[in-house]
Design an enzyme around this catalytic site. Structure first.
Site, PDB file in Angstrom:
ATOM      1  CB  THR B  29      -0.899   0.001   1.249  1.00  0.00           C
ATOM      2  OG1 THR B  29      -1.617  -1.243   1.280  1.00  0.00           O
ATOM      3  CG2 THR B  29      -1.891   1.129   1.202  1.00  0.00           C
ATOM      4  CE  LYS B 141       0.948  -3.548   3.562  1.00  0.00           C
ATOM      5  NZ  LYS B 141       0.648  -3.221   4.966  1.00  0.00           N
ATOM      6  CD  GLU B 173       1.953  -6.094  12.874  1.00  0.00           C
ATOM      7  OE1 GLU B 173       2.936  -5.678  12.247  1.00  0.00           O
ATOM      8  OE2 GLU B 173       1.214  -7.025  12.479  1.00  0.00           O
TER       9      GLU B 173
END
Lengths: 275, 275
Positions: B29, B141, B173
């Site tokens: 992203t 990811k 996270e």
């Protein structure tokens, strides 16, 4: 016609579907014999459990039954598959109200496995790839399957499946099967509270053991303990029961317990593979 | 035009795509400012690392750059997204030769976050949903994001993100961010060898800290230790840096270290959110 998406023949889904974006959904793989799904109630129970755990709506089983019967019509044996996702959406992990789930019902040819797998047993690989532990996802058949993909890439031929341990080192399951062992006269199978898929055929084996008074337990099983078993076998809805003949260089016979369970489940017509 | 699939305008993928069936793929992203992707090299490095780890082919970065520039053309600010999957396939986890990967390059509107998030800080939820530990998937990811979906469902309003611990209880996270803290004068951030995503903005913060001689370390951080920090902040490629104002009922000021890093990264033009 092999695939219905929300009841309509199609073979594509929106790229924005959360199944594609996040693996945000569930699936079931079901043996279909002459148009009839086997172990249907068990598959519906697990799907309903998965929907509840992920906050999805359980589709009406009647609709799923109509659709899977339609896509498998005219086949002698087939593999039916149901996928339920949270549906198309915009950016971000948050689910918003008004989202419409995606329902995929599809058909695949019955897999050609060697006829000897059920009769003579199979060789099994012990995978290096581990399963993460997460009680929020344990037991259900969700679409996050990268661990299985990586594990399956560890061997090319000669093994029918590979057994995976969790991050604490306990044996949990095969990449596409559950595992049972007979140890000291007791039927044992791994505890699935932290990872793994609670297979519908696994539930059938446990149900049979309960009904006929055969002792069994769900336990944390280290690989060395599994290797010391007298009998080992694998289960899933498509293969039924495969005895393990070789695991990590050690050989096993097909024992009496495995054979008894195979015969009983075959007689109950919950699977179609001949012994 | 907002989406290219293998270079062709489209908004659907085959239902047989392994991205949809198994979450067998990766994504990035990326913040796009006036047609230019920010931190492009960092995104390409992480994507290449993910491809190597999952046994996928890294697409040519020049093609990705052309495509993301095309889909974001004419926008002042946009979110570009790249998805790479192992592509359409038949049943089973095994990848077979000759499979053609799927490459999705798409555009989304720049998200509207409250202007005060970067200046005044945000409230953060401490999630009950845990992250499983698996070094095979840690850092990259990938498309298996159910843990984040379940965690994000824990709160509705008032929190900008939620912090997640792993199955051993260490903070890893946020659902969509990495986390940093200043504790006893040292910048610390969670170790990501067992779970989590190694964010591109996280790498940028660590790189800045290294270059200007600011001490830092990657550590296992228990929630109580994090709560005792002097400063806490969140990072990702879209938001840049958001100071944490409230975490689990405790309040924090925006400290000097957070402010210094914010100003430095803003000056380096690697993110677009104003302070």
């Amino acid at each position: 016609m092999t695939t219905l998406i929300n009841g309509i023949p199609s073979d594509t889904v929106p790229v924005s579907d959360r199944g594609f974006q996040y693996g945000d959904g569930l699936f079931e793989t079901i043996a279909i014999q002459r148009g009839t799904p086997l172990l249907w109630d068990g598959h519906m129970r697990r799907l309903a459990d998965g929907c509840a755990r992920l906050g999805l709506c359980m589709p009406a089983p009647d609709i799923l039954l109509d659709e899977i019967t339609a896509v498998c019509k005219g086949t002698e044996r087939a593999v039916g598959k149901i996928i339920i996702t949270r549906g198309p959406a915009g950016r971000g992990y948050a689910a918003t109200k008004g989202m419409e789930q995606t329902r995929v019902v599809s058909h695949a040819d019955w897999p050609v496995y060697p006829a000897g797998n059920a009769r003579e047993g199979v060789a099994v690989h012990l995978c290096a790839t581990r399963l993460g532990r997460n009680p929020a996802l344990a037991g259900i058949k969700h679409l996050n399957r990268l661990e299985q993909v990586l594990a399956r890439a560890e061997w090319s031929v000669d093994c029918a499946d590979g057994l995976m341990c969790d991050s604490d080192g306990f044996v949990i399951e095969g990449t596409m099967t559950n595992v049972f062992a007979v140890l000291g006269g007791t039927l044992i199978t791994p505890e699935l509270s932290q990872s793994g898929v609670a297979g519908v055929m696994r539930a059938e084996v446990l149900s049979y053991a309960r009904e006929c008074g055969m002792g069994y337990s769900e336990e944390w099983i280290a690989p060395d303990r599994l290797r010391s078993a007298d009998e080992i076998f694998l289960t899933n809805s498509i293969i039924g029961i495969w005895p393990v003949r070789i695991l990590a260089s050690r050989s096993y016979g097909i024992g009496e317990t495995t054979h008894t369970i195979q015969k009983a489940l075959e007689a109950s017509q919950c699977y179609t593979t001949g012994i």
